[in-house]
Design a protein around this motif. Sequence first.
Motif, PDB file in Angstrom:
ATOM      1  N   VAL A  22       0.384  -1.068   8.468  1.00  0.00           N
ATOM      2  CA  VAL A  22       1.090  -0.861   7.258  1.00  0.00           C
ATOM      3  C   VAL A  22       0.075  -0.236   5.911  1.00  0.00           C
ATOM      4  CG1 VAL A  22       2.797  -2.260   7.674  1.00  0.00           C
ATOM      5  CG2 VAL A  22       0.744  -3.418   6.290  1.00  0.00           C
ATOM      6  N   GLY A  23       0.768   0.081   5.038  1.00  0.00           N
ATOM      7  CA  GLY A  23      -0.358   0.785   3.897  1.00  0.00           C
ATOM      8  C   GLY A  23      -0.952  -0.131   3.315  1.00  0.00           C
ATOM      9  N   VAL A  24      -2.390   0.647   2.616  1.00  0.00           N
ATOM     10  CA  VAL A  24      -3.021  -0.590   1.744  1.00  0.00           C
ATOM     11  C   VAL A  24      -2.197  -1.284   0.721  1.00  0.00           C
ATOM     12  CG1 VAL A  24      -5.031  -0.072   2.553  1.00  0.00           C
ATOM     13  CG2 VAL A  24      -4.641   1.233   1.006  1.00  0.00           C
ATOM     14  N   ALA A  25      -1.442  -0.613   0.198  1.00  0.00           N
ATOM     15  CA  ALA A  25      -1.151  -0.672  -1.813  1.00  0.00           C
ATOM     16  C   ALA A  25       0.691  -1.331  -1.447  1.00  0.00           C
ATOM     17  CB  ALA A  25      -1.037   0.616  -1.786  1.00  0.00           C
ATOM     18  N   SER A  26       0.779  -1.544   0.156  1.00  0.00           N
ATOM     19  CA  SER A  26       1.992  -1.827   0.799  1.00  0.00           C
ATOM     20  C   SER A  26       1.904  -3.818   0.070  1.00  0.00           C
ATOM     21  CB  SER A  26       2.457  -2.292   2.063  1.00  0.00           C
ATOM     22  OG  SER A  26       1.648  -3.200   2.906  1.00  0.00           O
ATOM     23  N   TYR A  31       0.158  -8.654  -0.872  1.00  0.00           N
ATOM     24  CA  TYR A  31       0.146 -10.069  -1.366  1.00  0.00           C
ATOM     25  C   TYR A  31       0.048 -11.255  -0.141  1.00  0.00           C
ATOM     26  CZ  TYR A  31       1.554  -7.804  -5.458  1.00  0.00           C
ATOM     27  OH  TYR A  31       1.662  -6.806  -6.307  1.00  0.00           O
ATOM     28  N   GLY A  32       0.332 -10.706   0.674  1.00  0.00           N
ATOM     29  CA  GLY A  32       0.071 -11.561   2.559  1.00  0.00           C
ATOM     30  C   GLY A  32       1.732 -11.871   2.166  1.00  0.00           C
ATOM     31  N   LEU A  33       2.346 -10.729   1.814  1.00  0.00           N
ATOM     32  CA  LEU A  33       3.985 -10.857   2.481  1.00  0.00           C
ATOM     33  C   LEU A  33       5.432 -10.156   3.464  1.00  0.00           C
ATOM     34  CD1 LEU A  33       6.358 -12.220   0.043  1.00  0.00           C
ATOM     35  CD2 LEU A  33       6.938  -9.932  -0.817  1.00  0.00           C
ATOM     36  N   SER A  34       4.611 -11.011   3.935  1.00  0.00           N
ATOM     37  CA  SER A  34       4.960 -11.341   5.670  1.00  0.00           C
ATOM     38  C   SER A  34       5.703 -11.627   6.405  1.00  0.00           C
ATOM     39  CB  SER A  34       4.416 -10.185   6.447  1.00  0.00           C
ATOM     40  OG  SER A  34       4.029  -9.197   6.442  1.00  0.00           O
ATOM     41  N   VAL A 107       7.155  -4.060   2.872  1.00  0.00           N
ATOM     42  CA  VAL A 107       5.954  -2.197   2.785  1.00  0.00           C
ATOM     43  C   VAL A 107       6.396  -1.855   1.736  1.00  0.00           C
ATOM     44  CG1 VAL A 107       6.058  -2.090   5.435  1.00  0.00           C
ATOM     45  CG2 VAL A 107       7.218  -1.279   4.280  1.00  0.00           C
ATOM     46  N   GLU A 108       7.239  -1.571   0.859  1.00  0.00           N
ATOM     47  CA  GLU A 108       6.893  -1.326  -0.741  1.00  0.00           C
ATOM     48  C   GLU A 108       5.392  -1.192  -0.954  1.00  0.00           C
ATOM     49  OE1 GLU A 108      10.135   0.236  -3.289  1.00  0.00           O
ATOM     50  OE2 GLU A 108      10.006  -0.793  -1.232  1.00  0.00           O
ATOM     51  N   SER A 109       5.415   0.419  -2.000  1.00  0.00           N
ATOM     52  CA  SER A 109       4.475   0.318  -2.541  1.00  0.00           C
ATOM     53  C   SER A 109       3.771   0.143  -3.975  1.00  0.00           C
ATOM     54  CB  SER A 109       3.494   1.620  -2.492  1.00  0.00           C
ATOM     55  OG  SER A 109       3.001   2.003  -2.530  1.00  0.00           O
ATOM     56  N   GLY A 112       4.540  -4.699  -7.586  1.00  0.00           N
ATOM     57  CA  GLY A 112       4.543  -5.571  -8.665  1.00  0.00           C
ATOM     58  C   GLY A 112       5.090  -7.088  -7.503  1.00  0.00           C
ATOM     59  N   THR A 113       4.586  -8.368  -7.878  1.00  0.00           N
ATOM     60  CA  THR A 113       5.494  -9.903  -7.493  1.00  0.00           C
ATOM     61  C   THR A 113       6.676 -10.152  -7.878  1.00  0.00           C
ATOM     62  OG1 THR A 113       4.320 -10.794  -9.640  1.00  0.00           O
ATOM     63  CG2 THR A 113       3.027 -10.319  -7.930  1.00  0.00           C
ATOM     64  N   ARG A 114       6.867  -9.137  -6.596  1.00  0.00           N
ATOM     65  CA  ARG A 114       8.855  -9.589  -6.250  1.00  0.00           C
ATOM     66  C   ARG A 114       9.130  -8.713  -5.679  1.00  0.00           C
ATOM     67  NH1 ARG A 114      11.611  -4.624  -6.116  1.00  0.00           N
ATOM     68  NH2 ARG A 114      11.231  -2.603  -6.235  1.00  0.00           N
ATOM     69  N   VAL A 115      10.603  -9.485  -4.574  1.00  0.00           N
ATOM     70  CA  VAL A 115      10.614  -8.970  -3.024  1.00  0.00           C
ATOM     71  C   VAL A 115      12.473  -8.782  -2.803  1.00  0.00           C
ATOM     72  CG1 VAL A 115      10.998 -11.429  -3.632  1.00  0.00           C
ATOM     73  CG2 VAL A 115      11.234 -10.569  -0.443  1.00  0.00           C
ATOM     74  N   ARG A 116      13.103  -9.389  -3.603  1.00  0.00           N
ATOM     75  CA  ARG A 116      14.585  -8.507  -3.280  1.00  0.00           C
ATOM     76  C   ARG A 116      14.545  -6.808  -3.517  1.00  0.00           C
ATOM     77  NH1 ARG A 116      17.345 -13.403  -2.504  1.00  0.00           N
ATOM     78  NH2 ARG A 116      16.544 -14.798  -3.392  1.00  0.00           N
ATOM     79  N   GLY A 117      14.951  -6.517  -2.303  1.00  0.00           N
ATOM     80  CA  GLY A 117      15.411  -4.825  -2.349  1.00  0.00           C
ATOM     81  C   GLY A 117      14.415  -4.146  -1.751  1.00  0.00           C
ATOM     82  N   THR A 118      14.009  -4.758  -1.481  1.00  0.00           N
ATOM     83  CA  THR A 118      12.272  -3.862  -1.001  1.00  0.00           C
ATOM     84  C   THR A 118      11.952  -3.437  -0.034  1.00  0.00           C
ATOM     85  OG1 THR A 118      10.798  -5.705  -1.118  1.00  0.00           O
ATOM     86  CG2 THR A 118      11.101  -5.011  -2.443  1.00  0.00           C
ATOM     87  N   ALA A 119      12.036  -2.624   0.550  1.00  0.00           N
ATOM     88  CA  ALA A 119      11.688  -1.865   1.835  1.00  0.00           C
ATOM     89  C   ALA A 119      10.925  -2.771   2.716  1.00  0.00           C
ATOM     90  CB  ALA A 119      11.223  -0.372   2.337  1.00  0.00           C
ATOM     91  N   ILE A 120      11.325  -2.867   4.342  1.00  0.00           N
ATOM     92  CA  ILE A 120      10.402  -3.179   5.210  1.00  0.00           C
ATOM     93  C   ILE A 120      10.574  -2.697   6.543  1.00  0.00           C
ATOM     94  CG2 ILE A 120      11.549  -5.944   4.363  1.00  0.00           C
ATOM     95  CD1 ILE A 120      13.573  -5.586   6.674  1.00  0.00           C
ATOM     96  N   THR A 121       9.098  -3.549   7.378  1.00  0.00           N
ATOM     97  CA  THR A 121       9.193  -2.378   8.863  1.00  0.00           C
ATOM     98  C   THR A 121       9.150  -3.664   9.482  1.00  0.00           C
ATOM     99  OG1 THR A 121       8.053  -0.973   8.233  1.00  0.00           O
ATOM    100  CG2 THR A 121       7.525  -2.030  10.053  1.00  0.00           C
TER     101      THR A 121
END
Length: 304
Positions: A22-26, A31-34, A107-109, A112-121
């Motif tokens: 995954v990308g370094v800017a994801s 944020y450890g968001l997995s 994996v959204e690049s 910011g500190t949000r989550v809804r609607g962001t792309a996933i892998t």
Amino acid sequence: MATPHPQVFFGDRLVPAAAATVGVASSAVLYGLSVYTVFPVHRSAGTRTAFRLADHFRRLEESCKIIGIDRFAQEWDYARFEATVRELIGANEPQDEVFVRASVHVVESLPGTRVRGTAITVSMFVYDAVPIVPQDGMRLKASPWRRIPDNAIPSRAKVNGAYVNSVLAKQDAIDSGYDDCVFLDGNGHVCELSAANIFLVRGGTLITPDVSCDILDGINRRTVLTLAAEDGIPVLERTVDLTELYIADEVFVTGTSAGAAPVLEVDGRIVGDGRPGPISQALRKRHHAALRTDDAHGWLTRLD
């Protein structure tokens, strides 16, 4: 230390392990968001089976829901999950017992500190089933680091970034000459280990912190509670004090990567007579069978 087997599921297909990145800017990196789950796959009489696969998929769903990762429910259902596990196991053809780690990465690049609607892998990989704690008896140390409370980062959601808490606590235990830690909450009550649930036995009763005690509602924990009830062992789920571990007749832990492993010492105090006790040994045997051959509960999913 285990390494991934050659073929990894990543995104929508199998790729070589080195290509599953995954990308370094994801958000996953920033944020450890997995979120993730780990389940065992065993091979018996030429057949490979996964343990409580539907429950592990449900845990991924619930972790996503708690954190707000909404795209997973839109893009994945259990049928797709099971089919992907079959494809992954078929591609790697493990000859021994293995673990499979399935993760949902945001994996959204630079979102910011949000989550809804962001792309996933979604990723899944196979690795050798190497236990994370000694299987013949371990030594535990109460951690100076407190367990993250439910109103900060919920322990019932397996969030990658939250495991910094576990790393701090386990590394302190290792640095102090112990095998693992005992997490306490802000009031000094027992929660769990760095990555395993904990049980004790007093006077023939099996006791474990309840699900409101900042613990992971572990699938193997639930398994042991079911097996104990079937064996007629009295069970209490309640708040547990650290000193109860000191005077317990038996202590053991459970988890996919921990198995059902005995504890022989806590904070320099010998547990019971210093040997695995009869209840923990009996439940360990039942747990071992349930993982591999005993499908009376419908817990095994055949993969080939």
